[in-house]
Design a protein around this motif. Structure first.
Motif, mmCIF file in Angstrom:
data_model
loop_
_atom_site.group_PDB
_atom_site.id
_atom_site.type_symbol
_atom_site.label_atom_id
_atom_site.label_comp_id
_atom_site.label_asym_id
_atom_site.label_seq_id
_atom_site.Cartn_x
_atom_site.Cartn_y
_atom_site.Cartn_z
ATOM 1 N N ASP A 100 0.769 -1.186 0.127
ATOM 2 C CA ASP A 100 0.364 -0.119 0.020
ATOM 3 C C ASP A 100 0.821 1.365 -0.077
ATOM 4 O OD1 ASP A 100 -2.155 1.406 0.184
ATOM 5 O OD2 ASP A 100 -3.208 0.684 1.964
ATOM 6 N N LYS A 101 0.023 2.113 0.377
ATOM 7 C CA LYS A 101 1.077 3.583 0.027
ATOM 8 C C LYS A 101 1.622 3.739 1.285
ATOM 9 C CE LYS A 101 -2.916 6.017 1.458
ATOM 10 N NZ LYS A 101 -3.880 4.934 2.190
ATOM 11 N N GLY A 102 3.224 3.977 0.684
ATOM 12 C CA GLY A 102 3.838 4.688 2.085
ATOM 13 C C GLY A 102 4.902 3.558 2.434
ATOM 14 N N LEU A 103 4.755 2.218 2.008
ATOM 15 C CA LEU A 103 4.716 0.685 2.754
ATOM 16 C C LEU A 103 3.867 0.244 3.958
ATOM 17 C CD1 LEU A 103 8.897 -0.024 1.773
ATOM 18 C CD2 LEU A 103 6.724 -0.812 0.636
ATOM 19 N N THR A 104 3.133 1.225 3.852
ATOM 20 C CA THR A 104 1.753 0.888 4.922
ATOM 21 C C THR A 104 0.907 -0.281 4.687
ATOM 22 O OG1 THR A 104 0.405 2.563 4.160
ATOM 23 C CG2 THR A 104 2.232 3.585 5.572
#
Length: 336
Positions: A182-186
């Motif tokens: 997911d976005k930002g490796l979150t």
């Protein structure tokens, strides 16, 4: 290959030849419609609605329906297919006279990054292992393989957790493909999966995505272009100016194998005047392979995230902290 596969081959060729974002979006739309029809018999909408994401130690694995929804992220789909095609071509050069072994971790119900490309190669050239943690995805992708008569290309279809899965040690693994992020490796377990699978590759093997570089900047988060599957990516606003832009870290095949990946940034100063850029943002530059990368804010996984508002900081400096323990996430640490 089946007659049904011929139309998929046509879509694949158009997709690989696309030169503009508009052409890429059109090709991705055709691919999504194809898969919608293909999966009707093996993956009912009712079943998909009942399918829940799985919480793992290292991230949340998407449900089968959520994985299928990724086809509505057009530039993500197209760029991963283009990068994977180029990576396979490169693997032929790196491993001459060998059948290329590719592992697709988190393949979902349709394995859309690799299945449309198989018609461009022979089953003597490439062998694919498909892996997913959801039983419904494994059942659906198995049915897709049967419908398209692609069993000669498939080494195995595995129901397993990619964070701990072990590829057969007697077989050289040339390419690992996983877009479980997911976005930002979150939220999702891309980092933990990479930690497990990258060391299992041949020393000259190829990881897809090739690298994920994480940056931070001060921005106006609500004004940033931001894609979701209900938006037309071609109608997003242009990028805005950011300040204090700096590199944090990168994930690639040399990643450390220590279980809990953590990162703490150097101290970052709070600007004296941040009215125009009041938010601490993190974003990823994702290189799928070679020159193929995802544009910031135009795919779900290259969207920025807002860690905090500078208005909430009383200190003059802060550090950013990332951890994959539990669910991957970002936080900030005030620095006196």
């Amino acid at each position: 290959m089946s007659v049904k596969y011929n139309s998929l081959k046509t879509i694949s060729l158009l997709l690989l030849k696309s030169n503009s974002e508009a052409e890429e979006v059109a090709a991705a739309h055709s691919l999504a419609l194809y898969y919608t029809d293909l999966l009707k018999s093996s993956f009912s909408s009712e079943a998909s609605l009942l399918n829940e994401p799985s919480r793992l130690e290292g991230g949340i694995a998407l449900s089968s329906q959520q994985a299928l929804d990724c086809l509505r992220d057009p530039l993500r789909t197209v760029r991963f297919m283009k990068g994977t095609y180029q990576a396979i071509q490169e693997a032929f050069l790196r491993f001459p006279d060998q059948k290329i072994e590719l592992l697709y971790a988190g393949c979902g119900p349709g394995a859309p990054i690799i299945i449309p490309l198989l018609s461009l190669f022979s089953s003597e050239q490439i062998s694919v292992t498909l892996l997913d943690i959801n039983e419904s995805s494994v059942a659906a992708v198995s049915d897709v393989i049967l419908q398209l008569e692609l069993k000669d290309y498939i080494r195995d279809i595995v129901l397993a957790d990619a964070i701990v899965y072990k590829f057969p040690s007697t077989i050289s693994l040339h390419i690992v493909l996983s877009e479980t992020m997911d976005k930002g490796l979150t939220r999702e377990p891309q980092v933990r999966i990479t930690q497990n699978l990258a060391p299992q590759m041949h020393e000259n093997g190829i990881l897809i995505p090739e690298s994920i570089a994480i940056y931070t900047a001060h921005s106006f988060y609500s004004k940033e272009p931001y894609f979701d599957i209900y938006k037309n990516v071609l109608e997003l606003p242009p990028s805005i100016n950011v300040v204090t832009n700096q590199f944090l870290f990168s994930i690639d095949k040399t990643i450390q194998s220590k279980k809990d990946f953590e990162f703490t940034s150097n101290s970052i100063k709070v600007p004296v005047n941040f009215t125009d850029t009041p938010d601490i943002c993190v974003y990823a530059i994702i290189v799928v392979f070679g020159m193929v990368q995802l544009p910031k804010g135009k795919t779900q996984i290259s969207n920025p995230i807002c860690v905090a508002s500078l208005y909430n900081l009383k200190e003059k400096s802060y550090s950013l902290f990332y951890t994959t323990k539990g669910i991957p996430k970002w936080s900030y640490i005030p620095v006196s």
